[in-house]
Design a protein around this motif. Structure first.
Motif, PDB file in Angstrom:
ATOM      1  N   ARG A 309       0.831  -1.210   0.000  1.00  0.00           N
ATOM      2  CA  ARG A 309       0.000   0.000   0.000  1.00  0.00           C
ATOM      3  C   ARG A 309       0.866   1.260   0.000  1.00  0.00           C
ATOM      4  NH1 ARG A 309      -5.094  -1.650   0.592  1.00  0.00           N
ATOM      5  NH2 ARG A 309      -5.481  -3.600   1.722  1.00  0.00           N
ATOM      6  N   GLU A 310       1.941   1.249   0.790  1.00  0.00           N
ATOM      7  CA  GLU A 310       2.850   2.402   0.803  1.00  0.00           C
ATOM      8  C   GLU A 310       3.538   2.567  -0.550  1.00  0.00           C
ATOM      9  OE1 GLU A 310       4.167   2.215   5.536  1.00  0.00           O
ATOM     10  OE2 GLU A 310       5.254   1.061   4.027  1.00  0.00           O
ATOM     11  N   GLN A 312       2.347   1.649  -3.492  1.00  0.00           N
ATOM     12  CA  GLN A 312       1.368   2.157  -4.453  1.00  0.00           C
ATOM     13  C   GLN A 312       1.103   3.655  -4.234  1.00  0.00           C
ATOM     14  OE1 GLN A 312      -2.792   0.755  -4.259  1.00  0.00           O
ATOM     15  NE2 GLN A 312      -2.555   0.178  -6.414  1.00  0.00           N
ATOM     16  N   ALA A 313       0.978   4.053  -2.975  1.00  0.00           N
ATOM     17  CA  ALA A 313       0.727   5.469  -2.674  1.00  0.00           C
ATOM     18  C   ALA A 313       1.907   6.338  -3.112  1.00  0.00           C
ATOM     19  CB  ALA A 313       0.467   5.630  -1.172  1.00  0.00           C
ATOM     20  N   ARG A 316       1.846   6.852  -6.846  1.00  0.00           N
ATOM     21  CA  ARG A 316       0.819   7.820  -7.264  1.00  0.00           C
ATOM     22  C   ARG A 316       1.239   9.245  -6.963  1.00  0.00           C
ATOM     23  NH1 ARG A 316      -4.559   4.520  -5.107  1.00  0.00           N
ATOM     24  NH2 ARG A 316      -4.653   3.048  -6.862  1.00  0.00           N
ATOM     25  N   ARG A 317       1.896   9.454  -5.801  1.00  0.00           N
ATOM     26  CA  ARG A 317       2.356  10.798  -5.461  1.00  0.00           C
ATOM     27  C   ARG A 317       3.397  11.275  -6.470  1.00  0.00           C
ATOM     28  NH1 ARG A 317       2.367   8.927  -0.150  1.00  0.00           N
ATOM     29  NH2 ARG A 317       4.633   8.697  -0.169  1.00  0.00           N
TER      30      ARG A 317
END
Length: 320
Positions: A309-310, A312-313, A316-317
């Motif tokens: 999850r980190e 993927q985030a 995206r950032r």
């Protein structure tokens, strides 16, 4: 969706200029010289297969060249694998020359000059993909450009058969399967390049190497199956479980660990996608054979030092 570029509707006098533009737009900027006073009809049929473009070209005699000025201008970093179906290609790159006959294939690297002469009417299929998708060193890739591969060696025969099947079924491949098939193609090609360069245990008998590569191909094709087991893999290749483990001794990793590494790498690539339709972590895990999302998160963190999850985030950032 297929894209067709054809000189059929054009007058003979307009065909050369159109064909030069069509070839350069489909692949990379190239100099094209036609060897007919009245150019025959020529066509390019292109289909997307994930990050790979599959293009079938039918045309008359011509010479194609990638010049240093073009490389400096566009800076494209792509690899093209060309499978000859009819006619003969004479290729040159990195100080080597190769003659490629029907059923054989060869590679070219867009980052360095190359030439290709087709002295008669021909039909070929090119598999065109980013250099970054091919996990081999520049030294390894440079060692096999302008080299003819065919059915005379186990691994090149395996890849040639895979390419023929892709060519015949490209239209029917669902968009959701495109990236997986493109990845399998690049993985098989990387194995072939590394074998030719001598990294796949050259001291081992050829039959052992061939079996290892067949096993790897089977594993890659079935990564999405959460029930894939070493017992099934051994049975599918009519070898014992003990022999399967012995095959991977030269890899420095167990067979089970090799499967997990392949699954993790494909999950990482999917999680790095930054489109609005990017899949969730759970969907990605399940699509690549991880039945348990919590287990996937643990092994992903162990492998990459960050949770999925980190990861993927962060991707995206950075895209924003």
């Amino acid at each position: 969706m297929s894209v067709v570029l054809s000189t059929a509707p054009l007058s003979v006098s307009d065909r050369a200029e159109f064909w030069q533009d069509a070839v350069s737009r489909t692949f990379v900027p190239l100099d094209v010289e036609l060897h007919e006073d009245e150019p025959a009809t020529a066509t390019i049929l292109s289909r997307r297969m994930g990050f790979m473009q599959v293009s079938t070209v039918t045309a008359g005699p011509q010479t194609v060249a990638r010049r240093p000025r073009m490389i400096a201008r566009d800076g494209k970093e792509t690899v093209t694998l060309t499978l000859m179906r009819r006619g003969v290609a004479e290729r040159s790159q990195d100080g080597r020359d190769a003659v490629v006959h029907p059923g054989q294939f060869a590679l070219s690297d867009s980052r360095r000059p190359f030439d290709k002469a087709l002295r008669q009417a021909f039909n070929l299929t090119s598999f065109h993909f980013p250099r970054s998708a091919l996990k081999v060193s520049d030294l390894e890739l440079r060692a096999v450009t302008a080299t003819s591969f065919g059915w005379d060696e186990p691994l090149s025969a395996l890849l040639a058969g895979h390419l023929k099947r892709l060519d015949s079924s490209a239209e029917a491949v669902a968009p959701t399967q495109g990236d997986r098939l493109a990845t399998v193609t690049c993985d098989l090609l990387a194995c072939l390049i590394q074998e030719r360069h001598g990294r796949l245990a050259p001291q081992e008998p050829a039959a052992v190497q061939a079996m290892l590569l067949r096993v790897k191909e089977y594993m890659v094709r079935n990564l999405a199956d959460p029930d894939l087991s070493l017992v099934e893999i051994a049975s599918a290749h009519q070898v014992s479980l003990r022999y399967l483990h012995k095959l991977f001794e030269t890899e420095g990793v167990t067979a089970a660990r090799w499967i997990q590494q392949q699954r993790l790498e494909r999950c990482r690539k999917e999680l790095a996608r930054t489109t609005s339709q990017a899949p969730t972590v759970t969907v990605v895990a399940h699509s690549w054979g991880f039945a348990n999302a919590s287990h996937f998160s643990r092994v992903f963190r162990l492998a990459y030092g960050i949770s999925p999850r980190e990861f993927q985030a962060t991707a995206r950032r950075h895209s924003r």
